[in-house]
Structure formats: C-alpha cells, structure tokens
Design a protein around this motif. Structure first.
Motif, PDB file in Angstrom:
ATOM      1  N   LEU A   6      36.161  53.247  63.207  1.00  0.00           N
ATOM      2  CA  LEU A   6      35.986  53.736  61.841  1.00  0.00           C
ATOM      3  C   LEU A   6      36.046  55.259  61.808  1.00  0.00           C
ATOM      4  CD1 LEU A   6      33.393  52.615  59.213  1.00  0.00           C
ATOM      5  CD2 LEU A   6      33.474  55.001  59.881  1.00  0.00           C
ATOM      6  N   GLY A   7      35.352  55.920  62.728  1.00  0.00           N
ATOM      7  CA  GLY A   7      35.350  57.376  62.762  1.00  0.00           C
ATOM      8  C   GLY A   7      36.721  57.948  63.039  1.00  0.00           C
ATOM      9  N   ASP A   8      37.449  57.286  63.922  1.00  0.00           N
ATOM     10  CA  ASP A   8      38.799  57.738  64.233  1.00  0.00           C
ATOM     11  C   ASP A   8      39.674  57.708  62.984  1.00  0.00           C
ATOM     12  OD1 ASP A   8      40.651  58.754  65.997  1.00  0.00           O
ATOM     13  OD2 ASP A   8      40.377  57.176  67.468  1.00  0.00           O
ATOM     14  N   ALA A   9      39.608  56.581  62.253  1.00  0.00           N
ATOM     15  CA  ALA A   9      40.483  56.392  61.096  1.00  0.00           C
ATOM     16  C   ALA A   9      40.085  57.245  59.902  1.00  0.00           C
ATOM     17  CB  ALA A   9      40.497  54.916  60.700  1.00  0.00           C
ATOM     18  N   LEU A  10      38.776  57.353  59.623  1.00  0.00           N
ATOM     19  CA  LEU A  10      38.334  58.034  58.405  1.00  0.00           C
ATOM     20  C   LEU A  10      38.031  59.513  58.585  1.00  0.00           C
ATOM     21  CD1 LEU A  10      35.983  55.404  56.709  1.00  0.00           C
ATOM     22  CD2 LEU A  10      38.451  55.722  56.475  1.00  0.00           C
ATOM     23  N   LEU A  11      37.683  59.933  59.805  1.00  0.00           N
ATOM     24  CA  LEU A  11      37.252  61.312  59.999  1.00  0.00           C
ATOM     25  C   LEU A  11      38.232  62.160  60.802  1.00  0.00           C
ATOM     26  CD1 LEU A  11      33.471  60.663  60.781  1.00  0.00           C
ATOM     27  CD2 LEU A  11      34.522  61.250  58.590  1.00  0.00           C
ATOM     28  N   LEU A  12      38.901  61.558  61.786  1.00  0.00           N
ATOM     29  CA  LEU A  12      39.765  62.335  62.675  1.00  0.00           C
ATOM     30  C   LEU A  12      41.236  62.284  62.276  1.00  0.00           C
ATOM     31  CD1 LEU A  12      38.163  61.380  66.109  1.00  0.00           C
ATOM     32  CD2 LEU A  12      37.732  63.424  64.712  1.00  0.00           C
ATOM     33  N   GLN A  13      41.609  61.299  61.485  1.00  0.00           N
ATOM     34  CA  GLN A  13      42.986  61.179  61.044  1.00  0.00           C
ATOM     35  C   GLN A  13      43.093  61.576  59.578  1.00  0.00           C
ATOM     36  OE1 GLN A  13      44.358  57.211  61.970  1.00  0.00           O
ATOM     37  NE2 GLN A  13      43.725  57.350  64.101  1.00  0.00           N
ATOM     38  N   GLY A  14      44.299  61.816  59.127  1.00  0.00           N
ATOM     39  CA  GLY A  14      44.457  62.219  57.741  1.00  0.00           C
ATOM     40  C   GLY A  14      45.877  62.071  57.261  1.00  0.00           C
ATOM     41  N   ALA A  15      46.068  62.293  55.957  1.00  0.00           N
ATOM     42  CA  ALA A  15      47.392  62.190  55.351  1.00  0.00           C
ATOM     43  C   ALA A  15      47.485  63.186  54.202  1.00  0.00           C
ATOM     44  CB  ALA A  15      47.653  60.770  54.850  1.00  0.00           C
ATOM     45  N   ARG A  16      48.637  63.808  54.093  1.00  0.00           N
ATOM     46  CA  ARG A  16      48.888  64.835  53.077  1.00  0.00           C
ATOM     47  C   ARG A  16      49.642  64.189  51.914  1.00  0.00           C
ATOM     48  NH1 ARG A  16      52.113  70.389  54.704  1.00  0.00           N
ATOM     49  NH2 ARG A  16      51.580  71.650  52.848  1.00  0.00           N
ATOM     50  N   VAL A  17      48.886  63.694  50.928  1.00  0.00           N
ATOM     51  CA  VAL A  17      49.431  62.828  49.891  1.00  0.00           C
ATOM     52  C   VAL A  17      49.490  63.566  48.547  1.00  0.00           C
ATOM     53  CG1 VAL A  17      49.128  60.635  48.678  1.00  0.00           C
ATOM     54  CG2 VAL A  17      48.478  60.828  51.102  1.00  0.00           C
ATOM     55  N   LEU A  18      50.613  63.408  47.853  1.00  0.00           N
ATOM     56  CA  LEU A  18      50.794  64.065  46.553  1.00  0.00           C
ATOM     57  C   LEU A  18      50.872  63.037  45.427  1.00  0.00           C
ATOM     58  CD1 LEU A  18      53.409  66.849  47.414  1.00  0.00           C
ATOM     59  CD2 LEU A  18      50.908  66.986  47.401  1.00  0.00           C
ATOM     60  N   PRO A  19      50.354  63.376  44.229  1.00  0.00           N
ATOM     61  CA  PRO A  19      50.323  62.448  43.085  1.00  0.00           C
ATOM     62  C   PRO A  19      51.605  62.508  42.265  1.00  0.00           C
ATOM     63  CG  PRO A  19      49.152  64.434  42.509  1.00  0.00           C
ATOM     64  CD  PRO A  19      49.627  64.631  43.934  1.00  0.00           C
ATOM     65  N   THR A  20      52.719  62.210  42.868  1.00  0.00           N
ATOM     66  CA  THR A  20      54.027  62.402  42.232  1.00  0.00           C
ATOM     67  C   THR A  20      54.157  61.632  40.920  1.00  0.00           C
ATOM     68  OG1 THR A  20      54.987  62.681  44.426  1.00  0.00           O
ATOM     69  CG2 THR A  20      56.511  62.291  42.614  1.00  0.00           C
ATOM     70  N   LYS A  21      53.780  60.362  40.917  1.00  0.00           N
ATOM     71  CA  LYS A  21      53.972  59.542  39.716  1.00  0.00           C
ATOM     72  C   LYS A  21      53.026  59.942  38.592  1.00  0.00           C
ATOM     73  CE  LYS A  21      55.963  55.240  41.551  1.00  0.00           C
ATOM     74  NZ  LYS A  21      55.776  53.763  41.628  1.00  0.00           N
ATOM     75  N   LEU A  22      51.781  60.265  38.920  1.00  0.00           N
ATOM     76  CA  LEU A  22      50.863  60.692  37.874  1.00  0.00           C
ATOM     77  C   LEU A  22      51.391  61.930  37.163  1.00  0.00           C
ATOM     78  CD1 LEU A  22      47.256  60.297  39.391  1.00  0.00           C
ATOM     79  CD2 LEU A  22      48.272  58.991  37.513  1.00  0.00           C
ATOM     80  N   GLN A  23      51.840  62.898  37.942  1.00  0.00           N
ATOM     81  CA  GLN A  23      52.325  64.130  37.332  1.00  0.00           C
ATOM     82  C   GLN A  23      53.622  63.915  36.569  1.00  0.00           C
ATOM     83  OE1 GLN A  23      52.058  66.778  40.882  1.00  0.00           O
ATOM     84  NE2 GLN A  23      50.525  67.892  39.690  1.00  0.00           N
TER      85      GLN A  23
END
Length: 319
Positions: free
Chosen positions: A281-298
């Motif tokens: 859980l810590g690996d997935a939620l705290l040590l990893q990440g993703a740079r995500v943009l709200p393309t459709k909302l905008q």
C-alpha cells in the motif's frame, strides 16, 4: 434555495445548468465524506437526493446490498441520474490478500450490480457517474497523462480497469457513463490530507521517499463541482480526470503544506521505512505517482475554483 440566490462560489455552479431543472439523483456511498458533501450541495440546487442504503430503506431512500446481490429496482425507477461512490477504502489498512480481494470485489461487484440493474429499468436514468481513480495510470514517472493515456500496471491499475469495465451494461443500455478518475482529494474531513495534518502540525512532516513522485490533487469543492459538471454536461462520457490542472511533486507539496501550516518539514520518510510500515500500500500510494491533467473537464468549460495548491490548502484548512 433558488439557484439565482446562490451565495458561495460552489453554489453558483448551479446557475450554469439552471435550464435543466431539478432532478432526482440517486447516490451510493452517500454517507461518506464525499457523498455527504455532494448530497448537501445538490440539494442547494433544488435537486432531490435519494441515497442507496444497506439497511432498511426509509422515505426517499433506496435499498441495496452489493454483497448479497440485492438492489431495489422499483426504488430506482424514475431516477434522472445516479452517482456511484461506494467501495471499500483503498487506504484503510495494509494490503493483505484478503483486503485486496475485498477492495476489488466491493468496486467491481457493486458497480456491476448497479449497472445491470439500471439497464433493466423501464425508464433508465440519463447518466451514471462512477467514481474511479488515477490509479488507473499506474506509476509513470514524469509522463504527462490524459484520458487518452494507456493504463498502467500494478494492483490499483488492475482494480480501476475492472471497476470501469463493470459499468459496461449501463453503457450498452444507452446510459451516458462517466468514469471520474479522481486524484488526491484535499479535504480536512477525510482522505490523505486529513491523515497528513497531525504529523505536520507536530513538526515531524517531511518529504516521502525521494520526493520526485508526482501528486495529482484536487480541491474538495472542485471535486464536488466536477461531479456536478459530469452529471449535466452531455459531452462528457467515458474516463474524465478529476485533478487540478497544476500537479506537483511530493517535495513541492510538502514545502507548500509546511508553509500553510507554518511548520518545519525537516523529517523525511525514507522509502525503506515506508515499505516497512505500509507494505505494498505504501509503495503504491506514497512512493509512486502520476502526472495527470484534467483535459476533458477543461475542454467542456469546467472552471477550477482552486487551481493553485497553496490557495486550495489555505481554503480547506482555514489558513
């Protein structure tokens, strides 16, 4: 409340869709910290909110029990829209095999039961907004991710893919289905931020791991606004990223949160300690990440009230 008398920025969002009129909206997970706020907000716009409950249903409630495959279809008849938020907490404890199975089953089976039930209605709702998560993308280093990006790997990605696929019966029945892929929700009432406040307030907050992992976040009021936007924007369907337009690294998030709280951020949490304390859980939620943009909302005209992290934190924390 008359929508044209709205007094707050969040309530003024009703004005954009005033021509649609009031709706009957069913919500699963209505007693959670997101569902509670969403229900209250929708009622300020004059909409009728009907929670789906696992106990005996009262007035203006709908009975369901996903674990037993039970859903009151008659109660759902006449709903104009459905928001599906229910599911086992991902961050509620270490990911033992039993807990991972419960997380997957609660999301997939609950969504499938609801989607299949909606497909059988004599008058189906026009839209189903299903919670999902940016865990769909997995850990992607510095890659910029939009709704068109391929899925990643790992347990969270597998859960999100199966979760979204479970709504297919509703889509095939002609219901507009939106999968709201939500980032880190900034709320002092619950979620990741609520758990961070105490160590930071005590002066023992700090960078997690190397600090280079991306955090794609969204202000609490903007999340409620995004769900509302998805309900009433016909052009939105399929995956929709519910994240602010300015993701930050963990190091930057730590610096800004410390600044807002007026506390030092001198105590890093090294990756080996995270893995020892939290496991997978810590690996997935705290040590990893993703740079995500709200393309459709905008692209569909959604306006973020809190696009800046510092302003969002100050608003939520009253600082």
């Amino acid at each position: 409340m008359n929508v044209f008398e709205a007094s707050t920025p969040l309530e003024r969002r009703h004005q954009a869709f005033a021509q649609i009129g009031t709706q009957r909206i069913a919500i699963t997970g209505a007693s959670g910290f997101v569902g509670t706020r969403l229900g209250s907000f929708l009622e300020t716009g004059g909409h009728a909110v009907w929670p789906l409950v696992r106990r005996e249903a009262g007035a203006h409630e709908i009975s369901w029990d996903p674990a037993r495959g039970q859903l009151d279809l008659e109660g759902l008849e006449g709903a104009d829209a459905v928001v599906h938020l229910a599911g086992e907490s991902i961050a509620g404890g270490r990911w033992t095999p039993a807990r991972k199975a419960a997380i997957l089953e609660s999301r997939v089976e609950g969504t499938r039961l609801l989607a299949e039930g909606l497909a059988k209605l004599r008058r189906a709702p026009s839209v189903l907004v299903c919670a999902s998560a940016i865990g769909y993308y997995g850990s992607r280093a510095d890659a910029v991710l939009t709704e068109d990006s391929a899925p990643g790997t790992g347990f969270l990605s597998e859960v999100c893919q199966a979760w979204e696929a479970a709504a297919e019966p509703a889509r095939q029945a002609g219901i507009r289905v939106v999968h709201l892929r939500t980032g880190v929700v900034l709320s002092a009432r619950g979620g990741a931020l609520a758990q961070m406040i105490l160590p930071f307030t005590m002066g023992v907050g700090g960078v997690i791991g190397g600090g280079r992992q991306w955090m794609s976040w969204i202000g609490f009021d903007d999340l409620i606004g995004a769900i509302h936007h998805a309900l009433f924007t016909e052009a939105l369907r399929g995956p929709v990223n519910a994240t602010a337009p300015q993701p930050v690294t963990n190091a930057e998030f730590t610096r800004i949160l410390g600044k807002v709280l007026g506390r030092p951020t001198l105590f890093p949490l090294p990756a080996p300690v995270v893995r020892l304390m939290f496991g997978e859980l810590g690996d997935a939620l705290l040590l990893q990440g993703a740079r995500v943009l709200p393309t459709k909302l905008q692209a569909t005209g959604f306006t973020f009230r809190q696009p800046d992290l510092e302003a969002a934190l100050r608003s939520e924390l009253g600082r």
